[in-house]
Design an enzyme around this catalytic site. Structure first.
Site, PDB file in Angstrom:
ATOM      1  N   SER A 108       5.374 -13.288   1.675  1.00  0.00           N
ATOM      2  CA  SER A 108       5.379 -14.524   2.483  1.00  0.00           C
ATOM      3  C   SER A 108       4.279 -15.459   2.001  1.00  0.00           C
ATOM      4  CB  SER A 108       5.159 -14.175   3.961  1.00  0.00           C
ATOM      5  OG  SER A 108       3.952 -13.439   4.089  1.00  0.00           O
ATOM      6  N   ASN A 136      12.995 -14.386  -3.107  1.00  0.00           N
ATOM      7  CA  ASN A 136      12.752 -14.199  -1.688  1.00  0.00           C
ATOM      8  C   ASN A 136      13.920 -14.834  -0.928  1.00  0.00           C
ATOM      9  OD1 ASN A 136      11.732 -14.268   0.988  1.00  0.00           O
ATOM     10  ND2 ASN A 136       9.625 -14.277   0.204  1.00  0.00           N
ATOM     11  N   PRO A 137      14.503 -14.099   0.052  1.00  0.00           N
ATOM     12  CA  PRO A 137      15.615 -14.714   0.788  1.00  0.00           C
ATOM     13  C   PRO A 137      15.171 -15.955   1.575  1.00  0.00           C
ATOM     14  CG  PRO A 137      15.319 -12.393   1.409  1.00  0.00           C
ATOM     15  CD  PRO A 137      14.224 -12.748   0.490  1.00  0.00           C
ATOM     16  N   GLU A 138      13.837 -16.001   1.864  1.00  0.00           N
ATOM     17  CA  GLU A 138      13.292 -17.134   2.652  1.00  0.00           C
ATOM     18  C   GLU A 138      12.386 -18.011   1.797  1.00  0.00           C
ATOM     19  OE1 GLU A 138      15.245 -15.565   5.804  1.00  0.00           O
ATOM     20  OE2 GLU A 138      14.123 -17.464   5.807  1.00  0.00           O
ATOM     21  N   VAL A 175       0.842  -1.200   0.000  1.00  0.00           N
ATOM     22  CA  VAL A 175       0.000   0.000   0.000  1.00  0.00           C
ATOM     23  C   VAL A 175       0.878   1.252   0.000  1.00  0.00           C
ATOM     24  CG1 VAL A 175      -1.924  -1.165   1.136  1.00  0.00           C
ATOM     25  CG2 VAL A 175      -0.145  -0.113   2.551  1.00  0.00           C
ATOM     26  N   HIS A 226      -4.599  -4.237  -2.377  1.00  0.00           N
ATOM     27  CA  HIS A 226      -4.977  -4.010  -0.981  1.00  0.00           C
ATOM     28  C   HIS A 226      -5.137  -2.528  -0.684  1.00  0.00           C
ATOM     29  CE1 HIS A 226      -3.153  -8.128   0.367  1.00  0.00           C
ATOM     30  NE2 HIS A 226      -4.315  -8.262  -0.228  1.00  0.00           N
ATOM     31  N   CYS A 256     -19.990   9.438   4.566  1.00  0.00           N
ATOM     32  CA  CYS A 256     -20.553   9.718   3.222  1.00  0.00           C
ATOM     33  C   CYS A 256     -19.847   8.915   2.139  1.00  0.00           C
ATOM     34  CB  CYS A 256     -20.468  11.224   2.918  1.00  0.00           C
ATOM     35  SG  CYS A 256     -18.793  11.781   2.562  1.00  0.00           S
ATOM     36  N   CYS A 263     -14.299   8.320   3.673  1.00  0.00           N
ATOM     37  CA  CYS A 263     -15.179   8.749   4.767  1.00  0.00           C
ATOM     38  C   CYS A 263     -16.102   7.605   5.193  1.00  0.00           C
ATOM     39  CB  CYS A 263     -16.029   9.948   4.314  1.00  0.00           C
ATOM     40  SG  CYS A 263     -17.126  10.523   5.631  1.00  0.00           S
TER      41      CYS A 263
HETATM   42  C1  BV8 Z   1     -10.850 -11.689   2.415  1.00  0.00           C
HETATM   43  C2  BV8 Z   1      -3.615  -3.943   3.711  1.00  0.00           C
HETATM   44  C3  BV8 Z   1     -13.089 -12.387   2.223  1.00  0.00           C
HETATM   45  C4  BV8 Z   1      -3.729  -3.232   4.998  1.00  0.00           C
HETATM   46  C5  BV8 Z   1      -3.464  -6.343   4.079  1.00  0.00           C
HETATM   47  C6  BV8 Z   1     -10.056 -15.442   9.348  1.00  0.00           C
HETATM   48  C7  BV8 Z   1     -10.838 -14.305   9.475  1.00  0.00           C
HETATM   49  C8  BV8 Z   1     -10.938 -13.361   8.441  1.00  0.00           C
HETATM   50  C9  BV8 Z   1     -10.243 -13.579   7.255  1.00  0.00           C
HETATM   51  C10 BV8 Z   1      -9.481 -14.720   7.153  1.00  0.00           C
HETATM   52  C11 BV8 Z   1      -9.374 -15.646   8.169  1.00  0.00           C
HETATM   53  N1  BV8 Z   1      -8.534 -16.646   7.765  1.00  0.00           N
HETATM   54  C12 BV8 Z   1      -8.108 -16.376   6.514  1.00  0.00           C
HETATM   55  C13 BV8 Z   1      -8.688 -15.230   6.134  1.00  0.00           C
HETATM   56  C14 BV8 Z   1      -8.502 -14.562   4.865  1.00  0.00           C
HETATM   57  C15 BV8 Z   1      -7.486 -13.458   5.107  1.00  0.00           C
HETATM   58  C16 BV8 Z   1      -6.129 -14.098   5.166  1.00  0.00           C
HETATM   59  O1  BV8 Z   1      -5.613 -14.504   4.133  1.00  0.00           O
HETATM   60  N2  BV8 Z   1      -5.533 -14.183   6.378  1.00  0.00           N
HETATM   61  C17 BV8 Z   1      -4.223 -14.781   6.485  1.00  0.00           C
HETATM   62  C18 BV8 Z   1      -3.371 -13.988   7.480  1.00  0.00           C
HETATM   63  C19 BV8 Z   1      -4.399 -16.235   6.902  1.00  0.00           C
HETATM   64  N3  BV8 Z   1      -7.629 -12.584   3.982  1.00  0.00           N
HETATM   65  C20 BV8 Z   1      -8.483 -11.558   4.071  1.00  0.00           C
HETATM   66  O2  BV8 Z   1      -9.113 -11.260   5.063  1.00  0.00           O
HETATM   67  C21 BV8 Z   1      -8.675 -10.794   2.776  1.00  0.00           C
HETATM   68  N4  BV8 Z   1     -10.070 -10.637   2.546  1.00  0.00           N
HETATM   69  O3  BV8 Z   1     -10.477 -12.828   2.418  1.00  0.00           O
HETATM   70  O4  BV8 Z   1     -12.164 -11.315   2.315  1.00  0.00           O
HETATM   71  C22 BV8 Z   1     -14.404 -11.729   2.082  1.00  0.00           C
HETATM   72  C23 BV8 Z   1     -15.090 -11.883   0.863  1.00  0.00           C
HETATM   73  C24 BV8 Z   1     -16.340 -11.314   0.762  1.00  0.00           C
HETATM   74  C25 BV8 Z   1     -16.905 -10.583   1.829  1.00  0.00           C
HETATM   75  C26 BV8 Z   1     -16.178 -10.428   3.018  1.00  0.00           C
HETATM   76  C27 BV8 Z   1     -14.912 -10.999   3.154  1.00  0.00           C
HETATM   77  C28 BV8 Z   1      -8.051  -9.405   2.918  1.00  0.00           C
HETATM   78  C29 BV8 Z   1      -6.550  -9.541   2.968  1.00  0.00           C
HETATM   79  C30 BV8 Z   1      -5.914  -8.160   2.897  1.00  0.00           C
HETATM   80  C31 BV8 Z   1      -5.448  -7.729   4.265  1.00  0.00           C
HETATM   81  N5  BV8 Z   1      -4.746  -6.458   4.146  1.00  0.00           N
HETATM   82  N6  BV8 Z   1      -2.867  -5.156   3.945  1.00  0.00           N
HETATM   83  C32 BV8 Z   1      -2.415  -2.637   5.405  1.00  0.00           C
HETATM   84  O5  BV8 Z   1      -1.391  -2.829   4.709  1.00  0.00           O
HETATM   85  O6  BV8 Z   1      -2.434  -1.970   6.438  1.00  0.00           O
HETATM   86  S1  BV8 Z   1      -2.525  -7.739   4.081  1.00  0.00           S
HETATM   87  C33 BV8 Z   1      -0.892  -7.439   4.451  1.00  0.00           C
HETATM   88  O7  BV8 Z   1      -0.231  -8.684   4.253  1.00  0.00           O
HETATM   89  C34 BV8 Z   1      -0.184  -6.469   3.531  1.00  0.00           C
HETATM   90  O8  BV8 Z   1      -0.942  -6.069   2.410  1.00  0.00           O
HETATM   91  C35 BV8 Z   1       0.964  -7.304   3.025  1.00  0.00           C
HETATM   92  O9  BV8 Z   1       1.423  -6.886   1.807  1.00  0.00           O
HETATM   93  C36 BV8 Z   1       0.267  -8.605   2.951  1.00  0.00           C
HETATM   94  C37 BV8 Z   1       1.083  -9.808   2.710  1.00  0.00           C
HETATM   95  O10 BV8 Z   1       2.237  -9.704   3.477  1.00  0.00           O
HETATM   96  P1  BV8 Z   1       3.622  -9.631   2.648  1.00  0.00           P
HETATM   97  O11 BV8 Z   1       3.509  -8.536   1.658  1.00  0.00           O
HETATM   98  O12 BV8 Z   1       3.930 -10.971   2.122  1.00  0.00           O
HETATM   99  O13 BV8 Z   1       4.626  -9.162   3.737  1.00  0.00           O
HETATM  100  P2  BV8 Z   1       5.322 -10.087   4.842  1.00  0.00           P
HETATM  101  O14 BV8 Z   1       5.950  -9.152   5.822  1.00  0.00           O
HETATM  102  O15 BV8 Z   1       4.354 -11.130   5.307  1.00  0.00           O
HETATM  103  O16 BV8 Z   1       6.447 -10.876   4.050  1.00  0.00           O
HETATM  104  C38 BV8 Z   1       7.541 -10.165   3.485  1.00  0.00           C
HETATM  105  C39 BV8 Z   1       8.269 -11.187   2.623  1.00  0.00           C
HETATM  106  O17 BV8 Z   1       9.339 -10.522   1.965  1.00  0.00           O
HETATM  107  C40 BV8 Z   1       8.900 -12.315   3.438  1.00  0.00           C
HETATM  108  O18 BV8 Z   1       8.660 -13.545   2.767  1.00  0.00           O
HETATM  109  C41 BV8 Z   1      10.402 -11.985   3.408  1.00  0.00           C
HETATM  110  O19 BV8 Z   1      11.193 -13.147   3.390  1.00  0.00           O
HETATM  111  C42 BV8 Z   1      10.513 -11.262   2.103  1.00  0.00           C
HETATM  112  N7  BV8 Z   1      11.617 -10.287   2.037  1.00  0.00           N
HETATM  113  C43 BV8 Z   1      12.156  -9.542   3.042  1.00  0.00           C
HETATM  114  N8  BV8 Z   1      13.123  -8.739   2.526  1.00  0.00           N
HETATM  115  C44 BV8 Z   1      13.174  -8.993   1.197  1.00  0.00           C
HETATM  116  C45 BV8 Z   1      12.224  -9.968   0.874  1.00  0.00           C
HETATM  117  N9  BV8 Z   1      12.030 -10.435  -0.365  1.00  0.00           N
HETATM  118  C46 BV8 Z   1      12.813  -9.919  -1.340  1.00  0.00           C
HETATM  119  N10 BV8 Z   1      13.754  -8.966  -1.121  1.00  0.00           N
HETATM  120  C47 BV8 Z   1      13.960  -8.487   0.132  1.00  0.00           C
HETATM  121  N11 BV8 Z   1      14.909  -7.543   0.343  1.00  0.00           N
HETATM  122 ZN    ZN Z   2     -17.938  12.441   4.572  1.00  0.00          ZN
END
Ligand code: BV8
Ligand code: ZN
Length: 249
Positions: free
Chosen positions: A201, A223-225, A115, A131, A142, A139
């Site tokens: 991840s 990805n390093p991992e 984001v 995302h 509204c 808002c």
């Molecule tokens: C949905 C925006 C359905 C906000 C984000 C129980 C209850 C409710 C929902 C669920 C549930 N169980 C499962 C779900 C579904 C849920 C989900 O998947 N949960 C997971 C945790 C199990 N998903 C949702 O809720 C989605 N919606 O399913 O809706 C629905 C349908 C109809 C009607 C109603 C509902 C919504 C998901 C979106 C959530 N919002 N972000 C904000 O940013 O504030 S998600 C958040 O995680 C970020 O967007 C982030 O980008 C995303 C993924 O994380 P990563 O980007 O992978 O980041 P992370 O730190 O994890 O990993 C970094 C990686 O980079 C690592 O692998 C590392 O090794 C690597 N790295 C590090 N350095 C480097 C590198 N790689 C390369 N080079 C480097 N230098």
């Molecule tokens: Zn408003």
């Protein structure tokens, strides 16, 4: 296999970069999927890495409608902190390589979970910010949506039109993804001839499920991992994205 640790601009193309270049150059309809890792070398904290904590709160607990309803001020303090961290951040070579790569492939598509807006800042004309964006506010009364670049923000920020409480224009856990964005991503996955996954991840759905929709497309991961996608990858580059892609820019 780990990429040869030659410095940026290393003269000889090491075998990993050579193989990566061969695989990516051949694709005409690549689907590129990025996560927080692609912005790590721009100084933006990742979501789940050891820099993912903020005042001992986990991101997953704050990025929810329930947390916002319970304490909008606390959630806005977290977003205001992230906006202040992202504001000075600039694209790194990983963003630049992806922008150049897709500039030559009009049928390719970038889907980012980030984001932070850094793909757009690196010149990619129309990234699918699936995302949402830190720089968009909406808002809660509204529904008016606007770009708001103020750092810091007045907390909690209010709607210029109706005075209602604003929320960040991002998708929280438990919220549906924007239908149009998801549609673009699913359509691209269905016709992709390569899926390149950089810096995620791969635990958040539905984005983590996109590669599986690209049935006959090879998967390349940087990805390093290892991630849940790694076993299905044709080539898993164990390296930091900016460092690995820099010499290929
Ligand atoms: C949905 C925006 C359905 C906000 C984000 C129980 C209850 C409710 C929902 C669920 C549930 N169980 C499962 C779900 C579904 C849920 C989900 O998947 N949960 C997971 C945790 C199990 N998903 C949702 O809720 C989605 N919606 O399913 O809706 C629905 C349908 C109809 C009607 C109603 C509902 C919504 C998901 C979106 C959530 N919002 N972000 C904000 O940013 O504030 S998600 C958040 O995680 C970020 O967007 C982030 O980008 C995303 C993924 O994380 P990563 O980007 O992978 O980041 P992370 O730190 O994890 O990993 C970094 C990686 O980079 C690592 O692998 C590392 O090794 C690597 N790295 C590090 N350095 C480097 C590198 N790689 C390369 N080079 C480097 N230098
Ligand atoms: Zn408003």
């Amino acid at each position: 296999m780990t990429a040869d640790r030659r410095g940026p601009g290393g003269a000889k193309m090491d075998p990993d970069r050579k193989r990566f270049s061969r695989l990516t150059a051949a694709a005409l309809r690549p689907l590129v999927i990025t996560g927080a890792g692609v912005s790590a070398e721009s100084g933006v904290p990742t979501f789940r890495g050891d820099d993912g904590l903020w005042r001992s709160h986990r991101a997953e607990t704050l990025a929810t409608p329930r947390a916002f309803a319970a304490d909008p001020g606390l959630v806005w303090q977290w977003y205001d902190w992230r906006r202040s961290r992202v504001a000075p951040a600039r694209p790194n070579p990983a963003h630049r390589w992806i922008t150049n790569y897709l500039a030559e492939r009009p049928h390719g598509l970038l889907v980012t979970q980030n984001v932070d807006g850094l793909h757009r800042l690196s010149g990619l004309p129309d990234p699918v910010e699936i995302h949402g964006s830190l720089w968009t506010v909406r808002c809660t009364v509204c529904g008016a949506e606007a770009e708001d670049r103020r750092v810091p923000l007045p907390i909690p920020p209010r709607c210029a039109g109706c005075g209602g409480l604003l929320r960040p224009g991002v998708v929280w856990f438990g919220e549906p993804l924007p239908a149009a964005a998801l549609e673009r991503a699913v359509t691209a996955a269905a016709v992709a001839d390569l899926v390149l996954v950089v810096g995620t991840s791969a635990v958040v759905y539905p984005v983590a499920g996109l590669p599986a929709l690209a049935r006959d497309a090879p998967l390349v991961e940087i990805n390093p991992e290892p991630t849940p996608l790694s076993p299905g990858a044709m080539f898993a580059v164990r390296a930091r994205a900016g460092e690995f892609l820099g010499p290929l820019c």
